[in-house]
Structure formats: structure tokens, C-alpha cells
Design an enzyme around this catalytic site. Structure first.
Site, PDB file in Angstrom:
ATOM      1  N   ASP A 403       0.817  -1.210   0.000  1.00 21.72           N
ATOM      2  CA  ASP A 403       0.000   0.000   0.000  1.00 21.72           C
ATOM      3  C   ASP A 403       0.852   1.262   0.000  1.00 21.72           C
ATOM      4  O   ASP A 403       1.929   1.309   0.607  1.00 21.72           O
ATOM      5  CB  ASP A 403      -0.893  -0.019   1.253  1.00 21.72           C
ATOM      6  CG  ASP A 403      -1.824   1.168   1.336  1.00 21.72           C
ATOM      7  OD1 ASP A 403      -2.681   1.302   0.458  1.00 21.72           O
ATOM      8  OD2 ASP A 403      -1.668   1.970   2.282  1.00 21.72           O
ATOM      9  N   GLU A 456       1.172  -0.499  -5.132  1.00 25.85           N
ATOM     10  CA  GLU A 456       0.212   0.572  -5.394  1.00 25.85           C
ATOM     11  C   GLU A 456       1.035   1.858  -5.498  1.00 25.85           C
ATOM     12  O   GLU A 456       1.370   2.481  -4.500  1.00 25.85           O
ATOM     13  CB  GLU A 456      -0.815   0.693  -4.268  1.00 25.85           C
ATOM     14  CG  GLU A 456      -1.889   1.719  -4.592  1.00 25.85           C
ATOM     15  CD  GLU A 456      -2.480   2.405  -3.371  1.00 25.85           C
ATOM     16  OE1 GLU A 456      -3.552   3.010  -3.509  1.00 25.85           O
ATOM     17  OE2 GLU A 456      -1.862   2.360  -2.298  1.00 25.85           O
TER      18      GLU A 456
END
Length: 727
Positions: A403, A456
């Protein structure tokens, strides 16, 4: 006879729980004239030393400390018999009798930031020792807190009193350790940390492998006897080449897919659903322990503990095992970029900036109200790299989606002037974070071949998926945020206006080969007023359904792997809310016919996708994709051919407009019969049900730069796939 007492300076430190080595005074100690045995037993009214087959009363020295002198100074096993008011005497082994559970090599590797199995030496672990007086079973505890003046283990077993079980510091390593007999699996504990400023902080264990069910915040002693059944899967995985294999990912928030389900229930219901829908992979929003459910798991406080909301760590293992039994890979979101400021967790853990960077310009993300890890500190980097390995090694996770990578790479990410400090060369790149990501990827891929790591990353940072040996970050895949944004923007326009935005659905191929991409339509795209995919589609219900079916077909056929968030596979109407189950009722009754049709199409897309190597074996080779019709903006028509490494070919044709094209000529790269394998306009999907020929025979008529062509009917708001008959 040598004094039984403890020197006053040491006793004062013990009273304040600030002694670096209580083992120097508690336990068995040989003296010039024998031995002294001391123990602290809070609230005891009598303590006896059981040694050499005899029981000897011990003397109360004050401060709940009991002691006795022995004439024989030979170290040997013993027990205490402790009498408390109103209860029978309790026999105990001495925590201060046992050697450290960490060895010199462990300490060295921790200091170097290279202990790849950190979870085996830090945290809490049940141990058994064979002694002269019998087996002693208890729990060892070890925690890294280098700035602490003293650390103790606390829990119900000592009435949360830090004076009962103070820990010893292991040299200058910053690690504190103790073994406590009779502390069993399931025991809740914390560390009482006494800081340099004299403050006491009660902290959850950063290495805890289980936590209390939120909102409780204690750590839980745990061990695993789970017997995995996926040996064949794991062995096969090590020989996989993920970039050339199918990857259709169903992204799931475990708490809201269907509310109230445990890991055990999900192992039945969710596994059945994902398997029945034909997905190759499932991806969980973060499952690491987090106290605030509204964070969706992205505010992690227990990096080594699967959340206890849904069951035990072994229950979570069983869920993963169940997916593997169906041939489905499991990816989990991993959050090494930042952590919350909860006072009982990692934040200012030992009273200092320990896990976070000490400079607030690098150590905080103000937009998120979180701290940022100090990626340049050996022990912190070790904590994170070992954590990535832990999920793969201990839970057989098949991939990590990392993330907020962009927030790690840039020192000025979401910061104003004056709120960030440049690197040593004056640049904005976070060089320490880059090195951490490279080390994490290189280590995971070295030790666990076949595992995927997915970034990401929302910027154009070069080499995200390039090998670390080439200076890249080393990820297997990167989320294509540009494709996601452009595609959703395009489909949000009314068909009559799409001709002015045609480049939005073609632009991704301009940069496609710069990285290895996953095409995501994730949870972030269906919350905070953005609207679901259903809501984004213009027009009435029929047009919304047709538009969504066409979008999904475009996504599944486009080069790159794909990810779709839960609920979008049936066109959920309302926005996702982590506090509610998915709107399964959208598919009920006659009003649900469009949603049932979308769900059926998603299933069939997965089937067509996995059955045709043209869609996945050459995702990242130029030979795998060829534009046929990229410039017919006036008719909102798009066409391309996908080619597999076996030579198979599939023609994908899209009509994003509101008007049918009954006799549309499309070039094809090879002559022959092109057989229709998917049509989003079919009745079974609640489309218009226009009649289409099942086969298209090519003509020797050059078109679209090809030597041959086919003439086909392309209904409004639809997609068709035609496979070249190779027989």
C-alpha cells in the site's frame, strides 16, 4: 555470611522498575560462602525454597523480596512454595533461573537488520524445559526497546504489576528478555516500559502473533499446531511464472463481504463464491490487527497478528488452505508505509522515536495522522522485511500488495514547502525507503520463488517492476492507476460525448510496456462519493447494465492482470460501506435481472479468460497485442487482437456508442474462421439479444493495415470476442 540484601542503588532501581538486569539480584547466585536465592513475590505471606528434597523458609527483606542463604553454592534446580492469604500454597519455578532464549547470533543479526526469521526470537513463545524437578512450561518474552530504562511483562498473572516480572537487557542490543513459567497459551499481556523521562508506558507487543479482539488492545500468547494440506500447491507455486499466468483478482474486505462471518465460515462461503465465479486469486484488504474498523485495516497496530475479529491465527491459516485446495491464490494488502499514533502501540514505543523517523518532516504523514517508519534504521527495516516473509512463511500467502508506495518514495509526498527535508543529494527521493523496498522484494523473491509483490504506486517512478539488479524496485506488478482513472472517466461520459474522449481508452497502451501492470478497480474507487460502477454509468438501468458489461469485457481483455472489488461483479447499486454487507439484495426479484446478468458475465469472462492463453501469456510482450481499430472515435469503436505464446489469437471488438453497427468491417491479422466466444449483448446477460453469427469467415480484403478482414454486427454498448480457429 554474605548479606542477603540487595545493594541500595540496585534496590532503588528495582523499586522503580528501571534495572537493566534484575537477573543479577533475583534467582540463584553463588557467593564466597555458598549461595543466595532471592525472589519477589508480591502479596505473599510466606515463601519456602524447595531444594535438595527439603523445604526451607525464606526471609522477607521488604519490598516483597524474600531471600535465603545456602551453604552449598553449586547451582542446581529448585522451586518456590508461595503462600498467599486465604489460599493454599502454590509451587513455582523461578523465572530468573533460566538462560536467555536468544543467542549471540540472533542478537548480531538483529543489530545488522538481517534476521529473516525475527518472529521466532522476538515476541512471546511457549517453551518447555526439562529440569531436575520436572518439566517447566511457560512463555518467553523478548522485545526491542533500546531507550527504555526498564521493561516488565504485565498481565492478569501478576495483577498487571510491573514489579513482579522485570526483564533483563541483553547487552547493548536494546532487546529485553525473560522466561516466565506457567504463563500459558491464551494469556493476555503487555510490556510496561519505563522511559528515560520516568514515564510508564503499557505497550502491546510489536511482535505479537495474536491480539485481543478490538477494541481491547492486549497481546495474546499463541502457538500453532496447524497441519497444512497445501503442500502440492506450495511446491507448484515455486515453479510458477506469475507474469505469464492468468491472474483475475477478487478484492475483498472480510468484514463486509457478508457481515458476521468468521474465518471458518468464510472458508466455506467466500471460498465457494470466489471459486464459483472463476477468479484465480483473492486479495484481502489488510488483515493485520487494527483497532479501528473504519480504517479498513490500513491503520495497523499488530503487524504480525491476523485480526482476531474473525477468529484465531489457525482459523486464518485454514481459510488460506481452503482457497489453495480450490486452486485459488491469496494476496493480502501490506502496509509498511505508516502506522497510527495509538499510545499503546508502536508510536514512541520506548519513549523515543523508535519505529518512526525522529525528524517530523520524515516521520509523520499529517494528512493521515500517522507516523512514518524510519526505513534507514536496521532494526526497523528488519521488522518490516521479516514481516513480509512471515506472512508468506507462516500463512502461505501467495502475494503482497504493498500500500501507498508513492508516499514512501517521495520525501515531499503530500507536504508543503518547509514540511520536508531533501535527501543527501538535495533531491526529493527517499533513498532509504527505496533501499528498503529493494531489499524486501529481493529477499521475498529469493526465499519464496513464485510469490508476487504488487505496488500501489500512482506516479511515473521508473523501474517499479524492474529487477533490483538493474536498479529497479523489484516488484512483480504495479497497479495501473492511470488506466483506472482514464477508463472510469471515459465510461462516465454519455455515449454521445465519448468520441471527444476516445484517447482515454487507448492511451494506456502508449506506456503499457514500461512496467508490468495490474488493472485495478479497487475499493478506493467506490467510496467517498465517487459512486459504484453502476452509478458511474450514464443512462437508465438498461444502459447502465450494458455500459458496465462492456467495461468489464474491456478490462478482462486488455493487456495486464485485473482486479475487481467486491460487489462490482454484480453491479452493486449503493456505495460500499465497511459497516454493511454487500447489497446482495440487488440481485433479488425481477429488478435484479440486470445485476444477475452482470454477475453471469463476470463468471463467463473469468472462464473465457483462463481458457484462452491469448489473454494472459504475453501480457507484457509486444507480440501479445495489436491494435486493429484504435482511431474510430466517431463511432466509438475499438478493436484489437490478443495473441498467446502458443500462437492462439482472439479478436476483441467494442462498441462504446449508442448505435449498433450491423455491417462493420474489421481487419484481422490471419485468414480463417473467427469463432465468437463471448458476446455481452446476449439475452443471458440481459442484453438486447441481437442476432449475431457464431462464425466470421475472413475475406481477402485488406483493412485496418491487415491483409484480411471480417464483416460483423457490433450491437450498441457491447463487446464481442472472436477466437481464430486453429484446427
Amino acid at each position: 555470611m554474605q548479606s542477603l540484601g540487595i545493594p541500595e542503588p540496585d534496590l532503588d532501581l528495582l523499586r522503580r522498575c528501571q534495572h537493566y538486569c534484575p537477573h543479577d539480584h533475583y534467582g540463584f547466585h553463588t557467593t564466597d560462602d555458598g549461595a543466595v536465592v532471592r525472589t519477589r513475590q508480591v502479596g505473599a505471606e510466606g515463601v519456602f525454597l524447595l531444594i535438595d528434597g527439603d523445604s526451607h523458609p525464606m526471609e522477607l527483606l521488604g519490598d516483597d523480596i524474600w531471600a535465603i542463604h545456602l551453604d552449598d553454592g553449586t547451582p542446581r534446580d529448585y522451586r518456590f512454595s508461595v503462600k498467599y492469604p486465604l489460599i493454599d500454597a502454590v509451587e513455582k519455578a523461578d523465572p530468573y533461573f533460566f538462560l536467555p532464549t536468544l543467542g549471540d547470533q540472533d542478537i548480531y543479526l538483529i543489530g545488522e537488520g538481517r534476521h529473516e526469521r525475527l518472529w521466532e526470537v522476538l515476541g512471546s513463545h511457549v517453551h518447555s524445559y526439562e529440569t531436575e524437578h520436572g518439566t517447566v512450561t511457560g512463555t518467553s518474552f523478548a522485545v526491542w526497546a533500546p531507550s527504555a530504562k526498564g521493561v516488565a511483562v504485565i498481565g492478569d498473572f501478576c495483577s498487571w504489576n510491573p514489579s513482579q516480572y522485570p526483564m533483563r537487557a541483553l547487552g547493548s542490543s536494546g532487546v529485553w528478555e525473560i522466561f516466565i513459567p506457567d504463563v500459558a497459551e491464551g494469556t493476555v499481556y503487555k510490556y510496561a516500559i519505563h522511559t528515560a523521562s520516568g514515564e510508564r508506558l503499557d505497550k502491546a507487543d510489536p511482535m505479537a502473533r495474536q491480539a485481543e479482539v478490538p477494541p481491547a488492545t492486549g497481546s495474546v500468547v499463541t502457538s500453532s499446531d496447524y497441519e497444512w494440506k497445501d503442500g502440492e500447491w506450495v511446491e507448484s507455486r515455486s515453479h510458477n511464472s506469475p507474469t505469464t499466468e492468468p491472474m483475475s483478482i477478487y478484492e475483498v474486505h472480510l468484514g463486509s463481504w457478508k457481515q458476521g462471518l468468521s474465518y471458518q465460515q468464510l472458508a466455506d462461503e467466500l471460498v465457494d463464491y470466489v471459486d464459483g465465479m472463476g477468479y484465480t486469486h483473492v486479495e484481502f484488504l489488510p488483515v493485520s490487527e487494527h483497532p479501528f474498523g473504519g480504517s479498513w485495516g490500513y491503520q495497523v497496530t499488530g503487524y504480525y497478528a491476523p485480526t482476531s475479529r474473525f477468529g484465531s491465527p489457525d482459523d486464518f491459516r485454514a481459510l488460506i488452505d481452503a482457497f489453495h485446495a480450490r486452486g485459488i491464490g491469496v494476496i493480502m494488502d501490506w502496509v509498511p508505509a505508516h502506522f497510527p499514533k495509538d499510545e499503546w502501540a508502536l508510536a514512541r514505543f520506548d519513549g523515543s522515536a523508535l519505529y518512526e523517523h525522529p525528524d517530523w518532516r520524515r516521520g509523520e504523514q499529517k494528512d493521515w495522522g500517522t507516523y512514518v517508519f524510519n526505513f534507514g534504521r536496521n532494526e526497523v527495516r528488519n521488522f518490516l522485511v521479516a514481516n513480509a516473509l512471515y506472512w508468506v512463511d507462516q500463512f502461505h500467502i501467495d502475494g503482497l500488495r504493498v500500500d501507498a508506495v508513492a508516499s514512501m518514495l517521495y520525501l515531499d509526498y503530500s507536504r508543503e514547502d518547509g514540511e520536508w527535508a531533501p535527501n543527501q543529494y538535495g533531491g526529493r527521493e527517499n533513498l532509504e525507503a527505496v533501499q528498503f523496498l529493494q531489499e524486501m522484494n529481493a529477499t521475498v523473491h529469493k526465499l519464496h520463488p513464485g510469490i508476487v509483490t504488487i505496488a500501489e504506486e500512482s506516479t511515473s517512478w521508473p523501474g517499479v517492476t524492474d529487477f533490483t539488479s538493474n536498479g529497479g524496485l523489484g516488484f512483480t506488478f504495479k497497479w495501473n492507476m492511470g488506466w483506472m482513472h482514464d477508463t472510469l472517466e471515459y465510461f462516465g461520459h454519455d455515449p454521445i460525448h465519448r468520441s471527444y474522449h476516445h484517447n482515454e481508452v487507448t492511451f494506456a497502451m502508449v506506456y503499457h510496456y514500461s512496467e508490468r501492470f495490474v488493472l485495478p478497480i479497487s475499493h478506493d474507487e467506490v467510496v467517498h462519493g465517487k459512486g459504484t460502477l453502476w452509478q458511474r454509468m450514464p443512462g437508465d438501468a438498461w444502459n447502465k447494465a450494458a455500459g458496465l458489461r462492456t467495461l468489464l469485457a474491456f478490462m478482462w481483455s486488455h493487456p495486464g492482470k485485473q482486479l475487481l472489488f467486491q460487489g462490482q461483479e454484480f453491479g452493486q447499486v449503493g456505495e460500499w460501506n465497511e459497516s454493511d454487507s454487500l447489497y446482495w439484495a440487488d440481485m433479488d426479484g425481477w429488478e435484479g435481472e440486470y445485476h444477475r446478468g452482470i454477475q453471469k458475465l463476470t463468471h463467463d469472462l473469468n472462464s473465457v479468460y483462463t481458457d484462452n492463453p491469448a489473454f494472459y501469456t504475453q501480457d507484457f510482450q509486444t507480440e501479445g497485442f495489436r491494435w486493429i481499430k484504435a482511431d474510430d472515435a466517431d463511432n466509438n469503436i475499438l478493436a484489437f487482437v490478443r495473441t498467446g505464446d502458443d500462437g492462439s489469437k482472439v479478436l476483441c471488438v467494442f462498441n462504446f456508442g449508442g448505435y449498433s453497427q450491423p455491417n462493420y468491417t474489421v481487419g484481422v491479422p490471419e485468414p480463417g474462421v473467427w469463432k465468437r466466444i463471448l458476446n455481452t449483448d446476449e439475452d443471458v446477460y440481459e442484453g438486447a439479444g441481437n442476432f449475431l453469427e457464431f462464425e466470421a469467415q475472413s475475406d481477402e480484403r485488406p483493412w485496418d493495415g491487415c491483409d484480411h478482414s471480417v464483416c460483423i454486427h457490433i450491437p450498441a454498448m457491447s463487446a464481442q470476442f472472436y477466437a481464430l480457429d486453429q484446427h
